[in-house]
Design a protein around this motif. Structure first.
Motif, short mmCIF file in Angstrom:
data_model
loop_
_atom_site.label_atom_id
_atom_site.label_comp_id
_atom_site.label_asym_id
_atom_site.label_seq_id
_atom_site.Cartn_x
_atom_site.Cartn_y
_atom_site.Cartn_z
N SER A 97 46.78 37.76 40.21
CA SER A 97 46.46 39.02 40.38
C SER A 97 45.91 39.62 39.24
N ALA A 98 44.77 40.48 39.35
CA ALA A 98 43.92 41.01 38.18
C ALA A 98 44.77 42.27 37.65
N LEU A 99 45.94 42.78 38.14
CA LEU A 99 46.68 43.94 37.79
C LEU A 99 46.06 45.12 37.71
N THR A 100 45.12 45.35 38.62
CA THR A 100 44.37 46.71 38.58
C THR A 100 45.29 47.62 38.57
N ALA A 101 46.35 47.62 39.35
CA ALA A 101 47.38 48.69 39.35
C ALA A 101 48.60 48.15 39.31
N VAL A 102 49.54 48.87 38.69
CA VAL A 102 51.01 48.15 38.48
C VAL A 102 51.94 49.24 38.92
N THR A 103 51.70 50.19 39.75
CA THR A 103 52.51 51.47 40.06
C THR A 103 53.38 51.05 41.20
N ASN A 104 53.07 49.90 42.12
CA ASN A 104 53.96 49.72 43.26
C ASN A 104 53.62 48.20 43.34
N PRO A 105 54.91 47.68 43.66
CA PRO A 105 55.12 46.03 43.91
C PRO A 105 53.81 45.31 44.58
N GLU A 106 53.45 46.17 45.76
CA GLU A 106 52.36 45.54 46.72
C GLU A 106 51.09 45.72 45.88
N ASP A 107 51.01 46.34 45.12
CA ASP A 107 49.44 46.80 44.26
C ASP A 107 49.05 45.54 43.86
N ASP A 115 41.15 41.54 42.42
CA ASP A 115 41.08 40.34 42.36
C ASP A 115 42.22 39.61 42.71
N LEU A 116 42.42 38.96 43.48
CA LEU A 116 43.97 38.25 43.67
C LEU A 116 43.59 37.01 44.55
N VAL A 117 44.65 35.97 44.36
CA VAL A 117 45.04 35.03 45.25
C VAL A 117 46.48 34.97 45.48
N ALA A 118 47.04 35.20 46.60
CA ALA A 118 48.45 35.07 46.96
C ALA A 118 48.76 34.29 48.02
N ASP A 133 40.94 37.89 47.26
CA ASP A 133 39.93 39.18 47.32
C ASP A 133 39.29 39.05 45.94
N LYS A 134 38.07 39.20 45.93
CA LYS A 134 37.00 39.00 44.90
C LYS A 134 36.21 40.46 44.58
N SER A 135 36.26 41.00 43.57
CA SER A 135 35.46 42.03 43.14
C SER A 135 35.67 43.07 43.93
N TRP A 177 41.60 27.17 53.72
CA TRP A 177 40.67 28.28 54.11
C TRP A 177 39.33 27.95 53.66
N ALA A 178 38.52 27.28 54.68
CA ALA A 178 37.12 26.87 54.23
C ALA A 178 36.32 27.96 53.65
N GLN A 179 36.32 29.18 54.45
CA GLN A 179 35.43 30.01 54.04
C GLN A 179 35.80 30.85 52.83
N ALA A 180 36.79 30.70 52.15
CA ALA A 180 37.41 31.41 51.15
C ALA A 180 36.47 31.64 49.88
N SER A 181 35.45 30.50 49.76
CA SER A 181 34.75 30.59 48.30
C SER A 181 33.96 31.86 48.22
N THR A 182 33.65 32.84 49.20
CA THR A 182 33.10 34.03 48.87
C THR A 182 34.20 35.13 48.52
N THR A 183 35.61 34.67 48.55
CA THR A 183 36.32 35.76 48.30
C THR A 183 37.31 35.22 47.11
N ILE A 184 37.06 34.33 46.46
CA ILE A 184 38.02 33.81 45.50
C ILE A 184 37.39 34.11 44.27
N PRO A 185 38.55 34.85 43.26
CA PRO A 185 38.00 35.55 42.19
C PRO A 185 38.00 34.76 40.95
N THR A 186 36.73 33.98 40.95
CA THR A 186 36.42 33.05 39.91
C THR A 186 36.06 33.94 38.74
#
Length: 218
Positions: A97-107, A115-118, A133-135, A177-186
């Protein structure tokens, strides 16, 4: 071993820590939650990170430093061994995870993160799901074909082959996840994490994490 080719993290959670002294990790702990190293539980592991919460929509999470980066065309592997005492009313997710927010566990794994892969389970079903998620384009989910079982150790894994994402449960492929290339946070600095969140059940629920490892091709 860490090398010129791969960056590697492996934590077996055998060093004692409490909610306030999480060695090598940062913690997010909701009211009524605890995260401790349990070295005495006779549940088939040498040491575990025991993540407990006792109220609706509350939980805990551990996250490391933003030390890993996924690169298009290069491989990555993220794995953890986990046991949950409820697999239909809990969410358990792990990954990067990109740690955009760290207030709640689910953030760390919801749309709050840019940006995340989980991978893991979400409240309401024992069937595994992968998130990406990407960007901040909006986290999407892919449902797998395999499920977790209550009070049972499972080895969950995320494999990025440089193009697509794959999810595994106990060595068996649960999804591609074949279509995931557009959502992978590279090309983004990401942190390893594990997170536990209770659903609508106010009873104490616990997720036990035996280990987590991350292997990323440089």
């Amino acid at each position: 071993m860490n090398s010129a080719e791969f960056a590697i993290l492996h934590d077996d959670f055998v060093l004692p820590f409490s909610s306030n002294t999480t060695t090598g990790w940062s913690a997010i702990i909701d009211i009524g939650g605890t995260t401790i190293t349990d070295l005495t539980a006779a549940i088939g592991a040498n040491g575990v990170a025991a993540m407990t919460s006792d109220n609706v929509s509350e939980g805990t999470a551990l996250y490391g430093a933003k030390a890993f980066q996924l690169t298009s065309g290069k491989k990555a592997f993220i794995e953890c061994r986990v046991r949950c005492d409820d697999v239909t009313d809990n969410a358990f997710q792990f990954g990067l995870s990109a740690l955009t927010a760290v207030t709640n566990p689910e953030d760390l794994w919801t749309t709050t993160a840019t940006d995340l892969v989980a991978f893991g389970i979400l409240d309401g079903a024992a069937t595994v799901k992968m998130l990406a998620d990407k960007s901040n384009s909006g986290s999407t989910a892919e449902t797998g074909t395999l499920s977790m079982t209550v009070n049972t150790w499972h080895t969950l894994a995320i494999y990025y082959d440089g193009v697509n994402l794959h999810g595994y449960v106990d060595g068996q492929k649960a999804l591609t996840w074949a279509q995931a290339s557009t959502t992978i946070p590279t090309g983004v600095a990401l942190a390893p994490f594990v997170g536990h969140l209770i659903g609508n059940d106010a009873a104490p629920n616990t997720s036990y994490v035996d280990y987590i490892r991350v292997v990323v091709e440089r």
